[in-house]
Write a protein that holds these residues in place. Structure first.
Motif, PDB file in Angstrom:
ATOM      1  N   TYR A 117       1.381   1.134  -4.118  1.00  0.00           N
ATOM      2  CA  TYR A 117       0.326   0.783  -4.929  1.00  0.00           C
ATOM      3  C   TYR A 117      -0.971   1.523  -4.552  1.00  0.00           C
ATOM      4  O   TYR A 117      -2.156   1.544  -4.941  1.00  0.00           O
ATOM      5  CB  TYR A 117       0.137  -0.567  -4.904  1.00  0.00           C
ATOM      6  CG  TYR A 117       1.290  -1.348  -5.782  1.00  0.00           C
ATOM      7  CD1 TYR A 117       1.485  -1.495  -7.068  1.00  0.00           C
ATOM      8  CD2 TYR A 117       2.427  -1.774  -5.178  1.00  0.00           C
ATOM      9  CE1 TYR A 117       2.469  -1.910  -7.909  1.00  0.00           C
ATOM     10  CE2 TYR A 117       3.609  -2.319  -5.676  1.00  0.00           C
ATOM     11  CZ  TYR A 117       3.494  -2.343  -6.967  1.00  0.00           C
ATOM     12  OH  TYR A 117       4.679  -2.926  -7.711  1.00  0.00           O
ATOM     13  N   GLU A 118      -0.959   2.066  -3.251  1.00  0.00           N
ATOM     14  CA  GLU A 118      -2.192   2.643  -2.589  1.00  0.00           C
ATOM     15  C   GLU A 118      -3.122   1.448  -2.167  1.00  0.00           C
ATOM     16  O   GLU A 118      -3.151   0.562  -2.621  1.00  0.00           O
ATOM     17  CB  GLU A 118      -2.742   3.656  -3.628  1.00  0.00           C
ATOM     18  CG  GLU A 118      -1.953   4.766  -4.167  1.00  0.00           C
ATOM     19  CD  GLU A 118      -2.413   5.937  -4.857  1.00  0.00           C
ATOM     20  OE1 GLU A 118      -3.628   5.617  -5.396  1.00  0.00           O
ATOM     21  OE2 GLU A 118      -1.674   7.028  -4.951  1.00  0.00           O
ATOM     22  N   LEU A 154      -2.634  -6.830 -11.984  1.00  0.00           N
ATOM     23  CA  LEU A 154      -2.941  -5.522 -11.218  1.00  0.00           C
ATOM     24  C   LEU A 154      -1.781  -4.671 -11.161  1.00  0.00           C
ATOM     25  O   LEU A 154      -1.529  -3.662 -11.179  1.00  0.00           O
ATOM     26  CB  LEU A 154      -3.479  -5.938 -10.049  1.00  0.00           C
ATOM     27  CG  LEU A 154      -4.949  -6.147  -9.907  1.00  0.00           C
ATOM     28  CD1 LEU A 154      -5.465  -6.838  -8.630  1.00  0.00           C
ATOM     29  CD2 LEU A 154      -5.810  -5.242 -10.518  1.00  0.00           C
ATOM     30  N   VAL A 155      -0.486  -5.547 -10.700  1.00  0.00           N
ATOM     31  CA  VAL A 155       0.978  -4.844 -10.203  1.00  0.00           C
ATOM     32  C   VAL A 155       1.289  -4.437 -11.607  1.00  0.00           C
ATOM     33  O   VAL A 155       1.975  -3.257 -11.662  1.00  0.00           O
ATOM     34  CB  VAL A 155       1.686  -5.850  -9.965  1.00  0.00           C
ATOM     35  CG1 VAL A 155       3.247  -5.453  -9.790  1.00  0.00           C
ATOM     36  CG2 VAL A 155       1.332  -6.378  -8.408  1.00  0.00           C
ATOM     37  N   VAL A 176      -6.278   0.715  -2.229  1.00  0.00           N
ATOM     38  CA  VAL A 176      -7.401  -0.216  -3.018  1.00  0.00           C
ATOM     39  C   VAL A 176      -6.610  -0.975  -3.887  1.00  0.00           C
ATOM     40  O   VAL A 176      -7.250  -2.108  -3.946  1.00  0.00           O
ATOM     41  CB  VAL A 176      -7.968   0.971  -3.930  1.00  0.00           C
ATOM     42  CG1 VAL A 176      -8.953   0.142  -4.995  1.00  0.00           C
ATOM     43  CG2 VAL A 176      -8.985   1.799  -3.209  1.00  0.00           C
ATOM     44  N   THR A 177      -5.469  -0.798  -4.350  1.00  0.00           N
ATOM     45  CA  THR A 177      -4.857  -1.641  -5.454  1.00  0.00           C
ATOM     46  C   THR A 177      -4.376  -2.633  -4.720  1.00  0.00           C
ATOM     47  O   THR A 177      -4.141  -3.881  -4.855  1.00  0.00           O
ATOM     48  CB  THR A 177      -3.855  -1.088  -6.477  1.00  0.00           C
ATOM     49  OG1 THR A 177      -4.569  -0.043  -7.163  1.00  0.00           O
ATOM     50  CG2 THR A 177      -3.141  -2.086  -7.040  1.00  0.00           C
ATOM     51  N   ALA A 220      -0.605  -0.911 -12.743  1.00  0.00           N
ATOM     52  CA  ALA A 220      -0.140   0.138 -11.680  1.00  0.00           C
ATOM     53  C   ALA A 220       1.517   0.555 -12.304  1.00  0.00           C
ATOM     54  O   ALA A 220       1.543   1.956 -12.178  1.00  0.00           O
ATOM     55  CB  ALA A 220       0.237  -0.242 -10.287  1.00  0.00           C
ATOM     56  N   ARG A 240      -6.818  -5.200  -3.616  1.00  0.00           N
ATOM     57  CA  ARG A 240      -7.166  -6.211  -4.811  1.00  0.00           C
ATOM     58  C   ARG A 240      -6.438  -7.169  -4.827  1.00  0.00           C
ATOM     59  O   ARG A 240      -6.596  -8.517  -5.236  1.00  0.00           O
ATOM     60  CB  ARG A 240      -7.466  -5.268  -5.836  1.00  0.00           C
ATOM     61  CG  ARG A 240      -8.735  -4.001  -5.853  1.00  0.00           C
ATOM     62  CD  ARG A 240      -8.935  -3.581  -7.133  1.00  0.00           C
ATOM     63  NE  ARG A 240      -9.075  -4.123  -8.262  1.00  0.00           N
ATOM     64  CZ  ARG A 240      -9.169  -3.768  -9.483  1.00  0.00           C
ATOM     65  NH1 ARG A 240      -8.706  -2.631  -9.661  1.00  0.00           N
ATOM     66  NH2 ARG A 240      -9.266  -4.471 -10.406  1.00  0.00           N
ATOM     67  N   VAL A 241      -4.797  -6.789  -4.928  1.00  0.00           N
ATOM     68  CA  VAL A 241      -3.906  -7.565  -5.231  1.00  0.00           C
ATOM     69  C   VAL A 241      -3.819  -8.933  -4.064  1.00  0.00           C
ATOM     70  O   VAL A 241      -3.714 -10.196  -4.425  1.00  0.00           O
ATOM     71  CB  VAL A 241      -2.542  -6.848  -5.132  1.00  0.00           C
ATOM     72  CG1 VAL A 241      -1.351  -7.937  -5.086  1.00  0.00           C
ATOM     73  CG2 VAL A 241      -2.246  -6.024  -6.310  1.00  0.00           C
ATOM     74  N   ARG A 267       0.753  -1.260   0.200  1.00  0.00           N
ATOM     75  CA  ARG A 267       0.159  -0.236  -0.142  1.00  0.00           C
ATOM     76  C   ARG A 267       0.883   1.345  -0.208  1.00  0.00           C
ATOM     77  O   ARG A 267       0.422   2.366  -0.469  1.00  0.00           O
ATOM     78  CB  ARG A 267      -1.119   0.105   1.149  1.00  0.00           C
ATOM     79  CG  ARG A 267      -0.282   0.254   2.640  1.00  0.00           C
ATOM     80  CD  ARG A 267      -1.550   0.124   3.743  1.00  0.00           C
ATOM     81  NE  ARG A 267      -2.179   1.558   3.547  1.00  0.00           N
ATOM     82  CZ  ARG A 267      -3.350   1.700   4.376  1.00  0.00           C
ATOM     83  NH1 ARG A 267      -3.929   0.502   4.912  1.00  0.00           N
ATOM     84  NH2 ARG A 267      -3.793   2.769   4.307  1.00  0.00           N
TER      85      ARG A 267
END
Length: 249
Positions: free
Chosen positions: A64-65, A87-88, A67-68, A91, A71-72, A61
């Motif tokens: 990637y913050e 997802l990575v 939310v992402t 980003a 999800r990851v 986090r």
């Protein structure tokens, strides 16, 4: 959880991380942590894999913050490792695109500053004197900066220019800032910049007020992107280690 693995209570995860026990329960519900075991009385029982999942999420986090990162971790715990890695990848691609836009803005600023050195804006002259109070008409601006009036209309249609309109006649009226913007567009177009590359520079100039202030903002944003890239690398390393552990299990 393996039978010989040390059992951890909710508080054992929460306290070292500076979190509340409710946050730990929320993380499990959100899929940030893998499902916990339960005692006969219904209390959650965690293990070292949950501690590792928590540290991995907190590392993710940072770059990637939240939310992402959530999800990851959820994708990993759902068994969709390829989805987590996608997802990575997304980003990193978004960060690369932003860095490219920032580089284009910096190069455009260099062109603008070179123009200011080589071609200082003229003082009051015939093209400005007639309507200095209200601004210039489109033909006057075209003559002043050396383009066709059709070019000014195209730039306006592209959202690069936004001259005012004269009451009654609705003729375009260009103030000093509009003339500055038109001059900048002309310079960058001659250097083969696309409209999508010019637009952020104009927006930044209007927001910051000067090329010097915009350059400072661009440099500050570049430093933030560098810091975020480093954080993303650290998070990706933590995720790799976690995947290795879960695969081994």
């Amino acid at each position: 959880m393996k039978s010989d693995e040390r059992r951890l209570r909710t508080v054992d995860l929460a306290r070292p991380a500076g979190l509340s026990t409710q946050q730990i329960r929320n993380y499990e519900d959100a899929g940030v942590l893998p499902p916990a075991g339960r005692t006969g009385s219904g209390y959650r029982v965690f293990g070292e894999v949950h501690r590792h999942a928590l540290t991995t999420y907190r590392a993710l986090r940072q770059g990637y913050e939240p939310v992402t990162a959530t999800r990851v971790m959820r994708a990993v715990h759902d068994g969709d490792v390829s989805g987590a890695l996608a997802l990575v990848d997304a980003a990193h691609a978004a960060l690369h695109e932003e860095r490219g836009s920032l580089r284009a803005a910096s190069e455009a600023l260099e062109a603008l500053e070179a123009l200011a050195r080589e071609e200082p804006e003229p003082s009051d002259g015939p093209a400005r004197s007639a309507r200095s109070a209200d601004g210039l008409r489109i033909g006057e601006v075209a003559a002043l900066i050396g383009v066709r009036t059709s070019a000014l209309r195209v730039w306006e249609a592209a959202g690069l220019l936004a001259p005012g309109r004269e009451r009654g006649t609705t003729y375009r009226v260009y103030g000093p800032a509009d003339v500055r913007d038109a001059r900048l567009v002309r310079t960058l177009r001659r250097s083969h910049y696309l409209f999508d590359q010019i637009r952020p520079v104009l927006d930044g100039l209007r927001r910051e007020g000067s090329s010097e202030a915009l350059r400072a903002a661009v440099e500050a944003r570049g430093q933030l992107l560098t810091a975020r890239t480093r954080a993303m690398l650290a998070g990706a390393g933590a995720l790799h280690a976690y995947l290795e552990e879960t695969t081994a299990r």
